[in-house]
Design a protein around this motif. Structure first.
Motif, PDB file in Angstrom:
ATOM      1  N   LEU A  25       2.187   1.756  -3.517  1.00  0.00           N
ATOM      2  CA  LEU A  25       1.164   2.290  -4.410  1.00  0.00           C
ATOM      3  C   LEU A  25       0.895   3.766  -4.112  1.00  0.00           C
ATOM      4  O   LEU A  25       0.752   4.582  -5.031  1.00  0.00           O
ATOM      5  CB  LEU A  25      -0.129   1.483  -4.272  1.00  0.00           C
TER       6      LEU A  25
ATOM      7  N   ASN B 226      -5.405  -2.934  -2.358  1.00  0.00           N
ATOM      8  CA  ASN B 226      -4.808  -2.017  -3.330  1.00  0.00           C
ATOM      9  C   ASN B 226      -5.606  -0.723  -3.415  1.00  0.00           C
ATOM     10  O   ASN B 226      -5.037   0.377  -3.418  1.00  0.00           O
ATOM     11  CB  ASN B 226      -4.753  -2.671  -4.709  1.00  0.00           C
TER      12      ASN B 226
ATOM     13  N   GLN C 231       0.832  -1.209   0.000  1.00  0.00           N
ATOM     14  CA  GLN C 231       0.000   0.000   0.000  1.00  0.00           C
ATOM     15  C   GLN C 231       0.863   1.255   0.000  1.00  0.00           C
ATOM     16  O   GLN C 231       0.547   2.232  -0.685  1.00  0.00           O
ATOM     17  CB  GLN C 231      -0.935  -0.011   1.205  1.00  0.00           C
TER      18      GLN C 231
END
Length: 326
Positions: free
Chosen positions: A268, A293, A265
């Motif tokens: 991302l 995600n 995480q």
């Protein structure tokens, strides 16, 4: 989830999208039920953008998405074309463009494709005027609403960004691949071109779950493409050496340990928070991964020590080996 305009398409898309390579092939088997569960969990979590390609499972990924779209017309779908034939410039013709887009329209069950991207074609194709004349024709004919280019290198991205009707660029961008930050993202922002960031977890390395003994299935590209024998090696672990990537990922995990999120995480979120990025497209093999995600799109701004740490890790492990290659 935050929505950003996808370049010249004018479409709002979620900052975390979904890459669907794994729903077709090359990551091991995923059942259709599992694939549909991933799509459903993603949209339930606010995802409004799917990325696919006509070669993922020889059209299987597009077909599964097409079935899902019947009840979810709000999702923007980007597909890709060009990998159904040998990668020779002479194969990128108007006749082939029509055949490829017609096949994708059938697979997805739509009259007009939201966004079609050339699928990492040779540089000569990206540089040719005829390429964009043909793509403009497809827009005029109503087969596609917009087009973009998926690229391997920064130079290819800059060439495509200079074209007046290119809506988006898809490029590898993650904490182990920083070169797009130098020129590509600023050029895209200035031109109003969207950036779709792919391979954001470096094929899973940035999840922090692998060690030097980790193995993958024989039909997983992380096994058969480590030497680049099937396609550009940059698509597998972002082109970094696996053992070096494991060590760097351990440092990244330690760097983000106190943020209250998983390493994946955090990785991302790092991509989402780069100026000029429109959306990031991690893959997911199950619904839990899809939800995790999507949650990365809501993470607060990463602290300065994390941002500095990403640069330090890159300089230590990867800059000399890969920065000038892509």
């Amino acid at each position: 989830m935050e929505q950003r305009t996808l370049g010249r398409t004018g479409r709002p898309v979620s900052v975390v999208g979904l890459g669907t390579w794994q729903l077709g092939a090359d990551w091991g088997e995923v059942s259709e039920d599992d694939a549909l569960a991933v799509l459903s969990a993603s949209t339930d979590a606010g995802v409004t953008f799917f990325d696919t390609a006509d070669v993922y499972g020889d059209g299987r990924s597009e077909q599964v998405i097409g079935r899902f779209l019947r009840d979810h017309p709000e999702v923007t779908v980007a597909t890709k074309m060009g990998r159904r034939m040998d990668q020779l410039p002479e194969n990128y013709t108007m006749d082939n463009f029509r055949a490829w887009t017609d096949r994708s329209r059938r697979n997805l069950g739509v009259d007009t494709l939201d966004l079609v991207q050339l699928h990492c074609p040779p540089s000569a194709v990206i540089d040719a005027d005829a390429t964009y004349d043909d793509l403009d024709t497809l827009v005029d004919e109503g087969a596609i609403a917009a087009y973009g280019v998926s690229v391997e290198t920064a130079d290819q991205a800059l060439s495509a960004i200079a074209r007046p009707n290119v809506a988006s660029i898809q490029i590898i961008l993650n904490a182990f691949r920083l070169k797009p930050l130098d020129r590509v993202l600023p050029a895209a922002a200035e031109a109003g071109v969207g950036i779709i960031a792919r391979v954001p977890l470096a094929s899973g390395l940035l999840s922090g779950r692998y060690d030097e003994h980790t193995t993958f299935a024989a039909d997983d590209h992380r096994t058969y493409n480590r030497d680049g024998s099937a396609f550009d090696v940059g698509e597998t672990f972002s082109g970094v050496d696996f053992e070096a990537g494991v060590r760097a990922a351990q440092e990244f995990s330690a760097l983000v340990r106190d943020l209250g999120v998983t390493p994946a995480q955090a990785a991302l979120a790092w991509v989402v928070q780069q100026p000029g990025v429109t959306t990031v497209i991690p893959g997911a093999r199950n619904a839990d991964q899809a939800r995790a995600n999507a949650a990365a799109g809501s993470i607060d701004a990463l602290p300065a020590d994390v941002l500095e740490g990403v640069t330090r890790i890159y300089d230590t492990y990867f800059r000399a080996a890969i920065h000038d290659r892509w």
